[in-house]
Enzyme design. Structure first.
Site, PDB file in Angstrom:
ATOM      1  N   ASN A 136       0.846  -1.196   0.000  1.00 26.37           N
ATOM      2  CA  ASN A 136       0.000   0.000   0.000  1.00 26.37           C
ATOM      3  C   ASN A 136       0.878   1.241   0.000  1.00 26.37           C
ATOM      4  O   ASN A 136       2.094   1.149   0.078  1.00 26.37           O
ATOM      5  CB  ASN A 136      -0.984  -0.017   1.180  1.00 26.37           C
ATOM      6  N   ASP A 190      -4.776  -6.032   5.308  1.00 22.48           N
ATOM      7  CA  ASP A 190      -5.858  -6.833   5.905  1.00 22.48           C
ATOM      8  C   ASP A 190      -5.884  -8.237   5.311  1.00 22.48           C
ATOM      9  O   ASP A 190      -6.440  -9.154   5.905  1.00 22.48           O
ATOM     10  CB  ASP A 190      -7.205  -6.158   5.661  1.00 22.48           C
ATOM     11  N   LYS A 242     -14.690   1.309  15.753  1.00 20.31           N
ATOM     12  CA  LYS A 242     -13.349   0.714  15.770  1.00 20.31           C
ATOM     13  C   LYS A 242     -12.732   0.835  17.160  1.00 20.31           C
ATOM     14  O   LYS A 242     -12.156  -0.103  17.692  1.00 20.31           O
ATOM     15  CB  LYS A 242     -12.471   1.456  14.750  1.00 20.31           C
TER      16      LYS A 242
HETATM   17  N1  CTP Z   1      -4.462  -2.626  12.112  1.00 22.21           N
HETATM   18  C1  CTP Z   1      -3.700  -3.610  12.706  1.00 22.21           C
HETATM   19  N2  CTP Z   1      -3.608  -4.829  12.123  1.00 22.21           N
HETATM   20  C2  CTP Z   1      -4.263  -5.108  10.967  1.00 22.21           C
HETATM   21  C3  CTP Z   1      -5.021  -4.091  10.356  1.00 22.21           C
HETATM   22  C4  CTP Z   1      -5.106  -2.866  10.957  1.00 22.21           C
HETATM   23  O1  CTP Z   1      -3.123  -3.369  13.755  1.00 22.21           O
HETATM   24  N3  CTP Z   1      -4.126  -6.304  10.444  1.00 22.21           N
HETATM   25  C5  CTP Z   1      -4.562  -1.337  12.783  1.00 22.21           C
HETATM   26  C6  CTP Z   1      -3.942  -0.174  12.042  1.00 22.21           C
HETATM   27  O2  CTP Z   1      -2.595   0.002  12.368  1.00 22.21           O
HETATM   28  C7  CTP Z   1      -4.820   0.976  12.537  1.00 22.21           C
HETATM   29  C8  CTP Z   1      -6.173   0.357  12.809  1.00 22.21           C
HETATM   30  O3  CTP Z   1      -5.925  -1.032  12.891  1.00 22.21           O
HETATM   31  O4  CTP Z   1      -4.329   1.482  13.763  1.00 22.21           O
HETATM   32  C9  CTP Z   1      -7.234   0.631  11.799  1.00 22.21           C
HETATM   33  O5  CTP Z   1      -6.953   0.079  10.581  1.00 22.21           O
HETATM   34  P1  CTP Z   1      -7.996   0.149   9.362  1.00 22.21           P
HETATM   35  O6  CTP Z   1      -7.367  -0.573   8.255  1.00 22.21           O
HETATM   36  O7  CTP Z   1      -8.428   1.545   9.171  1.00 22.21           O
HETATM   37  O8  CTP Z   1      -9.235  -0.576   9.961  1.00 22.21           O
HETATM   38  P2  CTP Z   1      -9.777  -1.994   9.773  1.00 22.21           P
HETATM   39  O9  CTP Z   1      -9.993  -2.533  11.123  1.00 22.21           O
HETATM   40  O10 CTP Z   1      -8.862  -2.764   8.888  1.00 22.21           O
HETATM   41  O11 CTP Z   1     -11.188  -1.760   9.152  1.00 22.21           O
HETATM   42  P3  CTP Z   1     -11.617  -1.329   7.683  1.00 22.21           P
HETATM   43  O12 CTP Z   1     -10.473  -1.712   6.760  1.00 22.21           O
HETATM   44  O13 CTP Z   1     -12.820  -2.088   7.468  1.00 22.21           O
HETATM   45  O14 CTP Z   1     -11.844   0.142   7.756  1.00 22.21           O
END
Ligand code: CTP
Length: 402
Positions: free
Chosen positions: A210, A280, A339
């Site tokens: 990313n 993710d 969240k």
């Molecule tokens: N995060 C994490 N581990 C993952 C994915 C995300 O620790 N595998 C953490 C990121 O560092 C950030 C927070 O989660 O602090 C939010 O990440 P985000 O990608 O915005 O949220 P998601 O929970 O993945 O939800 P969505 O993608 O549906 O918005």
């Protein structure tokens, strides 16, 4: 609104070290302080009005009666404005005048009117510095409550070597900032920060990644170390370097590796800030050899990675502060709050994508911080270093509430 870290009034007197004061002005400005400068007539033999005004971005003050501003008791207005005063270089003359209550120009008048902390950085020939009346005057200033930044031993402009060389601007800056900040709020605290993107391998040469640059996480690491913390920075691939020796950097590539490293250290942390853009999803079965092109379509099977923030949220103790980041494009506050609560964080930092200059790869950012009791702090668009300090100031308040 004044968003500076503080107001510094710098006094320059007539010594060759005045050229180093230009670096001092620059250091304060670079680190977010507002600077105004008062120079004596003799100081103007060593520096120019243009240099001082360009660096400080404020008018230079020299005489008691030379200003074109609306009538204002200028020396009092400058003292009221300042949070601290720094006289650098301070000649034997200004030290003597200040010690004995003589006010015969703007700088000496300001000094007598000043009830704010005053730092004095003497600079002179070693014999002058050692001369009993100068030493007595320095003692008198100490007794008045002035903070004397002692000169160094070293090569002097007069060609000799000895004690009289003005302390380096970096040291003067540190002394003033440390005094103004008081005891550092993260002193003795362990802070873990994740930063950057993750790269999820498809085969030995390709990956799913990313656009995260790591700038926000690195700015947080520097700011936390400046505030006294022992920092563990767990970062995905980035070209960024760390500056502060109190940052222990752990380089990882994948979400899985980042998860492992975080879980290894999380138990010993006081604060954990998850600024990384963690993938993710990751390719289910990365190919051991480079995938060759064929005439067929290529399907990539992805499996979910472990959510590091949520995993730490499940095991964290009440005395640990957990901060997550969120990047939302709609129902921003509502989704960020979900969240925050679902992942058991203490604060969520909502990144805005709506504002120009905020988000991935930019040197600036604009965020909204929401704590678990749903207090909200909005920042303006500013440098990631300033945003990092804002975030950590809220974290400091959370640690004090525990
Ligand atoms: N995060 C994490 N581990 C993952 C994915 C995300 O620790 N595998 C953490 C990121 O560092 C950030 C927070 O989660 O602090 C939010 O990440 P985000 O990608 O915005 O949220 P998601 O929970 O993945 O939800 P969505 O993608 O549906 O918005």
């Amino acid at each position: 609104m004044d968003t500076s870290r503080g107001h510094i009034l710098i006094g320059i007197t007539g010594g060759i070290a005045a050229y180093k004061t230009m670096t001092l002005i620059r250091l304060f400005k670079k680190n977010g302080y507002e600077v105004k400068v008062v120079a004596t007539r003799h100081a103007m033999e060593f520096v120019t009005k243009t240099t001082v005004e360009t660096l400080s971005q404020n008018p230079l003050y020299v005489d008691l009666f030379d200003h074109d501003e609306p009538y204002d008791v200028q020396h009092i207005a400058l003292v009221d404005w300042a949070d601290a005063m720094v006289v650098a270089p301070a000649t034997a003359n200004i030290i003597g005048k200040y010690a004995h209550g003589i006010a015969d120009d703007l700088l000496s008048t300001i000094l007598l009117a000043c009830s704010k902390p005053v730092f004095i950085a003497p600079a002179m020939n070693d014999n002058m510095y050692a001369e009993p009346s100068v030493q007595l005057n320095i003692t008198l200033l100490r007794e008045k409550g002035c903070l004397i930044i002692s000169p160094n031993d070293g090569f002097l402009a007069c060609g000799t070597s000895g004690k009289g060389r003005m302390e380096e601007p970096e040291e003067i800056y540190e002394d003033v900032v440390q005094y103004l900040q008081g005891p550092k709020c993260l002193s003795g605290k362990k802070v873990m920060i994740t930063a950057g993107p993750t790269y999820e391998p498809i085969d030995p040469v390709r990956f799913v990644g990313n656009r995260s640059s790591g700038l926000m996480g690195f700015a947080l690491a520097e700011a936390a170390a400046d505030m006294g913390a022992e920092v563990t920075l767990i970062t995905g691939p980035t070209h960024l370097q760390t500056q502060n020796a109190h940052i222990h950097r752990v380089d990882v590539e994948t979400a899985g590796e980042m998860y492992q490293q975080c879980m290894l250290v999380q138990e010993n942390q006081d604060v954990m800030i998850m600024a990384a853009a963690v993938a993710d999803y990751t390719p289910a079965a990365p190919a051991p050899e480079k995938i060759k092109k064929t005439d067929d379509e290529l399907q990539l099977q992805l499996t979910k990675t472990k959510d590091i923030l949520a995993s730490i949220g499940k095991v964290k103790r009440d005395d640990q502060i957990l901060v997550g980041f969120a990047l939302e494009t709609e129902h921003e506050r509502e989704n960020a709050l979900k969240k925050l609560h679902n992942k058991n964080a203490d604060m969520i930092v909502l990144n805005s994508l709506r504002d120009k200059g905020a988000g991935f790869g930019t040197p600036t950012n604009k965020v909204c911080m929401i704590t678990k009791d749903e207090q909200t702090f909005e920042s303006e668009l500013k440098s990631k270093a300033d945003i990092a300090r804002d975030i950590l100031n809220v974290v400091c308040n959370l640690t004090k509430q525990q």
